[in-house]
Write a protein that holds these residues in place. Structure first.
Motif, PDB file in Angstrom:
ATOM      1  N   LYS A 139      -9.050  -2.897   4.854  1.00 39.71           N
ATOM      2  CA  LYS A 139      -7.603  -3.024   4.641  1.00 39.71           C
ATOM      3  C   LYS A 139      -7.093  -4.389   5.078  1.00 39.71           C
ATOM      4  O   LYS A 139      -6.363  -5.055   4.345  1.00 39.71           O
ATOM      5  CB  LYS A 139      -6.864  -1.941   5.425  1.00 39.71           C
ATOM      6  N   TYR A 158      -6.435  -8.934  12.546  1.00 42.19           N
ATOM      7  CA  TYR A 158      -5.293  -9.758  12.095  1.00 42.19           C
ATOM      8  C   TYR A 158      -5.473 -11.200  12.580  1.00 42.19           C
ATOM      9  O   TYR A 158      -5.072 -12.143  11.910  1.00 42.19           O
ATOM     10  CB  TYR A 158      -3.965  -9.174  12.578  1.00 42.19           C
ATOM     11  N   HIS A 187     -10.464   5.468   2.962  1.00 41.85           N
ATOM     12  CA  HIS A 187      -9.167   5.230   2.339  1.00 41.85           C
ATOM     13  C   HIS A 187      -8.791   6.421   1.449  1.00 41.85           C
ATOM     14  O   HIS A 187      -7.645   6.881   1.464  1.00 41.85           O
ATOM     15  CB  HIS A 187      -9.202   3.934   1.528  1.00 41.85           C
ATOM     16  N   ILE A 214      -4.225  -5.907  -1.627  1.00 44.43           N
ATOM     17  CA  ILE A 214      -3.367  -4.742  -1.399  1.00 44.43           C
ATOM     18  C   ILE A 214      -3.210  -4.699   0.115  1.00 44.43           C
ATOM     19  O   ILE A 214      -4.209  -4.770   0.833  1.00 44.43           O
ATOM     20  CB  ILE A 214      -4.036  -3.438  -1.867  1.00 44.43           C
ATOM     21  N   GLY A 215      -1.981  -4.621   0.596  1.00 42.69           N
ATOM     22  CA  GLY A 215      -1.831  -4.644   2.049  1.00 42.69           C
ATOM     23  C   GLY A 215      -0.512  -4.078   2.507  1.00 42.69           C
ATOM     24  O   GLY A 215       0.338  -3.684   1.699  1.00 42.69           O
ATOM     25  N   ASP A 216      -0.338  -4.056   3.830  1.00 35.87           N
ATOM     26  CA  ASP A 216       0.952  -3.631   4.378  1.00 35.87           C
ATOM     27  C   ASP A 216       1.942  -4.782   4.252  1.00 35.87           C
ATOM     28  O   ASP A 216       1.567  -5.901   3.894  1.00 35.87           O
ATOM     29  CB  ASP A 216       0.808  -3.187   5.836  1.00 35.87           C
ATOM     30  N   GLU A 266       0.792  -1.229   0.000  1.00 39.73           N
ATOM     31  CA  GLU A 266       0.000   0.000   0.000  1.00 39.73           C
ATOM     32  C   GLU A 266       0.829   1.286   0.000  1.00 39.73           C
ATOM     33  O   GLU A 266       0.294   2.344   0.265  1.00 39.73           O
ATOM     34  CB  GLU A 266      -0.993  -0.009   1.163  1.00 39.73           C
ATOM     35  N   TYR A 323      -0.225  10.288   1.116  1.00 40.07           N
ATOM     36  CA  TYR A 323       0.561  10.209  -0.122  1.00 40.07           C
ATOM     37  C   TYR A 323       0.305  11.379  -1.070  1.00 40.07           C
ATOM     38  O   TYR A 323       1.205  11.840  -1.748  1.00 40.07           O
ATOM     39  CB  TYR A 323       0.285   8.887  -0.840  1.00 40.07           C
ATOM     40  N   GLY A 350      -8.194  -6.920   2.048  1.00 33.94           N
ATOM     41  CA  GLY A 350      -7.087  -6.712   1.099  1.00 33.94           C
ATOM     42  C   GLY A 350      -7.406  -5.601   0.108  1.00 33.94           C
ATOM     43  O   GLY A 350      -6.980  -5.624  -1.035  1.00 33.94           O
ATOM     44  N   GLN A 351      -8.183  -4.614   0.572  1.00 33.51           N
ATOM     45  CA  GLN A 351      -8.621  -3.492  -0.281  1.00 33.51           C
ATOM     46  C   GLN A 351      -9.266  -3.985  -1.574  1.00 33.51           C
ATOM     47  O   GLN A 351      -9.027  -3.430  -2.645  1.00 33.51           O
ATOM     48  CB  GLN A 351      -7.468  -2.529  -0.545  1.00 33.51           C
ATOM     49  N   SER A 352     -10.078  -5.054  -1.445  1.00 34.62           N
ATOM     50  CA  SER A 352     -10.792  -5.536  -2.637  1.00 34.62           C
ATOM     51  C   SER A 352     -11.818  -4.503  -3.083  1.00 34.62           C
ATOM     52  O   SER A 352     -12.229  -4.496  -4.243  1.00 34.62           O
ATOM     53  CB  SER A 352     -11.462  -6.879  -2.355  1.00 34.62           C
TER      54      SER A 352
END
Lengths: 382, 304
Positions: free
Chosen positions: B246, B139, B258, A229-231, A186, B266, B250-252
């Motif tokens: 996230k 997690y 976000h 998408i990940g850390d 990310e 960024y 996995g931000q699918s």
């Protein structure tokens, strides 16, 4: 028995308030006048760890505060937004000191008599005058280099051989066979570089409309085909479990903790070739500078000297979070502190050749436009 | 002339004395003063800063010194796909709230009427996870669902079958949100149901009401205050959710939070991030007020 009228109580409260206000004022003056026992560091993770800071705190009797962030633009803009009054040291990747913070007067130069000799003890790539530590005109020393590493992509060598990955390079991500088998980290600033590189375009130049269109199409395809998408912790976990076989962006910095944990089959890869004058890899070098703080702590240069010591440099290399090579490994006194396993974790065996195949991280001139396209591409995943 | 001047001065002084003797604020206002100051500092001040930033020049820090509609124009630009993020955030929040209503109601009912002395233990089981950071818990779910993880490994051990791939999908994001926000729906509901007078239910039953009628016409309306608080609380929290997308997803899908995060990091475009934040606040606030207006809280709370 003492009796208090409301007036007496109010008078006492008022007097107390005045005393408090005066003493706070004194404290503030004291704070502003002498900062010889105080140091504030804005940095990437590692420098904020207790292993690095505690011995410094003890030796100098200092109160050291360190805030860790994980991207350069945010840190630079903290200074731009007025936090030069807060911080004494800033630790960023190579281009920012020379190309942005120095021209914008956000940092102060270092005393060359004190600091230039340290470069002589560093690895050969860092010998003085080290390009990224110097101002454009070569007159001022803007910071000290320490951690560095190649940073392109990571593979599970049990699934994709190192030879094949290096040989195919970024083209690997153009192969339809890997759809659903890879992840994307990310770190969007690095992803901008990578999408250009997968598209066969040099990221570090101004891009025309056709190149931007290719960039967008590539980003859409890469994001659409990504498993996640990940850390970096999530991506390493996904590699270990077999959910994915490779990920971008990655390298020694991201994969070294997994390698140190007993997964040497996971490896950072630097392509043999690419669109940047033939080079395919990107590397980073951290440069730590003294902030243009009107009341800079005298401990700031002391800390920069402190981290040059062989044992501290070794601690910085293996501070919590990520493990990285350090420029001080050019000093035999420092190098001998690294065990065989630690050298294995940071891919010391191929480090020199990988650095030779890489160009240094730089500022993309049309970054804002590219980042907007990148995020638009990301949204089309769902 | 002199005496006239003195007269005027006298009357001014006496007026001032009269004024100073009168209360500047009503007792209620004086009592509310600390809360008002706290709200101004902790709520209004940051909100004002965010609103002001949303009208600053893009990619600048010129808050209060520049004025521009460019950030809003950028969001409403037909080529900008950020509407997808709005849609995902609001849809996921709406479905989460809907699912939570269905899941939490029977549990809350059980805790109030069925579990008896065990309801304390059940409460603790639902409260306990709140002591652990949300990210750590999420997690943990990743390790449970990941390939060769706890679930997959157990199935393999028991029957040789592979676990279905559930990670990194919108479905698992929804699961994560329901899991995370369940207590925020459950406990207001428990409160709502415990305020329900048992006599009313008994009376309805005595008068021949069916089980459904008792639920529809007695329990649900009387438990509505707790239900409403749960609905609003979970909806507002779920609109701002990011960790589930996230860590588990996995931000699918890309949720609005976000996009706001990217703007502040960024992209270093604080004004654009602020404009996005203002819009989602307006949407959430508008929906909340609309719901309150439609449902007539006073009637629900039995004040009319």
């Amino acid at each position: 028995m003492v009796e208090f009228s409301r007036r007496t109580v109010l008078q006492m409260l008022g007097a107390g308030g005045a005393v408090a206000a005066t003493s706070t004022g004194f404290a503030r003056n004291a704070f502003a006048a002498g900062r010889d026992k105080e140091l504030n560091i804005l940095c990437w993770e590692g420098y904020n760890s207790a292993q690095v800071l505690d011995p410094f705190r003890t030796e100098f009797g200092a109160t050291v505060k360190a805030e860790s962030l994980t991207n350069d633009p945010t840190m630079v803009n903290r200074l731009r937004a007025g936090e030069t009054k807060v911080w004494d040291l800033i630790n960023l990747n190579n281009p920012w000191a020379r190309k942005l913070m120095w021209p914008e007067k956000l940092i102060k130069p270092l005393d060359q008599e004190v600091f230039q000799p340290y470069f002589a003890k560093m690895l050969p790539e860092f010998k003085a005058p080290f390009h990224w530590a110097m101002s454009d005109d070569g007159k001022d020393l803007l910071g000290m280099a320490q951690r560095f590493g190649p940073y392109s992509f990571v593979v599970n060598t049990d699934k994709v051989s190192r030879k094949m990955a290096e040989d195919e390079g970024w083209d690997l991500f153009n192969d339809k066979a890997i759809v659903g088998r890879y992840g994307v980290q990310e770190s969007d600033d690095w992803n901008v570089f990578d999408m250009f590189l997968v598209a066969g375009i040099d990221p570090f130049k101004v891009h025309n409309d056709a190149e931007m269109a290719t960039f967008l199409a590539t980003a859409k395809r890469i994001y659409k085909g990504a498993k996640l998408i990940g850390d970096m912790a999530s991506l390493n976990q996904a590699l270990i479990s077999g959910e994915i076989d490779l990920y971008l962006t990655g390298g020694t910095y991201s994969v070294s903790p997994a390698r140190a944990d007993g997964y040497p089959n996971l490896r950072g890869i630097t392509p043999l070739r690419g669109p940047m004058n033939g080079k395919g890899g990107v590397m980073w070098i951290e440069v730590t500078s003294t902030v243009n703080n009107p009341n800079l702590s005298p401990l700031a240069p002391k800390f920069l000297e402190y981290v040059q010591r062989p044992e501290v440099a070794h601690t910085v290399a293996f501070a919590e979070g990520t493990f990285n090579p350090v420029s001080q490994m050019g000093n035999p006194e420092c190098f001998k502190l690294f065990t065989k396993d630690e050298l294995e974790a940071i891919q010391w065996d191929s480090l020199q050749e990988e650095m030779a195949r890489s160009v240094a991280y730089d500022i993309v001139p049309d970054y804002e436009k590219a980042l907007d396209l990148l995020n638009a591409a990301k949204r089309e995943r769902g | 002339m002199e005496s006239h001047a003195l007269q005027i001065q006298d009357s001014a002084i006496s007026g001032a004395v009269k004024k100073s003797r009168g209360p500047l604020l009503t007792p209620g206002a004086r009592c509310a003063l600390p809360v008002i100051v706290l709200l101004l500092l902790g709520f209004a001040a940051p909100l004002t800063a965010v609103i002001a930033y949303s009208f600053a020049e893009p990619h600048s820090f010129n808050v209060f010194s520049s004025f521009s509609f460019a950030n809003y124009a950028e969001i409403f630009n037909t080529e900008n796909t950020v509407w997808m993020s709005f849609l995902w955030s609001l849809s996921l929040a709406a479905v989460t709230v809907l699912m939570l209503s269905v899941i939490a109601y029977p549990i809350a009912y059980g805790m109030v009427y069925v579990f008896g002395r065990w309801s304390g233990l059940v409460s603790t089981l639902f409260v306990f996870p709140l002591f652990i950071s949300e990210n750590v818990r999420l997690y943990g779910w990743v390790l449970f669902f990941i390939k060769n993880g706890v679930f997959d490994g157990t199935l393999n051990l028991l029957g040789g079958a592979d676990a279905p791939e559930v990670l990194y999908s919108p479905g698992i994001i929804l699961f994560g949100m329901i899991y995370t926000y369940l207590p925020y729906m459950l406990f207001p509901l428990v409160l709502g149901l415990s305020l329900l007078p048992r006599d009313v239910v008994d009376a309805a039953k005595d008068l021949g009401a069916s089980r459904y009628q008792v639920w529809r016409e007695i329990e649900l309306p009387l438990a509505m205050p707790g239900f409403m608080i749960g609905l609003l609380l979970t909806f507002v929290l779920a609109v701002g959710a990011i960790a589930e997308s996230k860590v588990l997803g996995g931000q699918s899908v890309i949720v609005l939070t976000h996009d706001i995060e990217v703007s502040f990091t960024y992209a270093q475009n604080w004004p654009l991030g602020s404009a996005l934040a203002v819009l989602i606040t307006l949407i959430t606030g508008g929906l909340t007020l609309f719901m309150l207006f439609k449902l007539d809280l006073d009637r629900v709370l039995g004040r009319k």
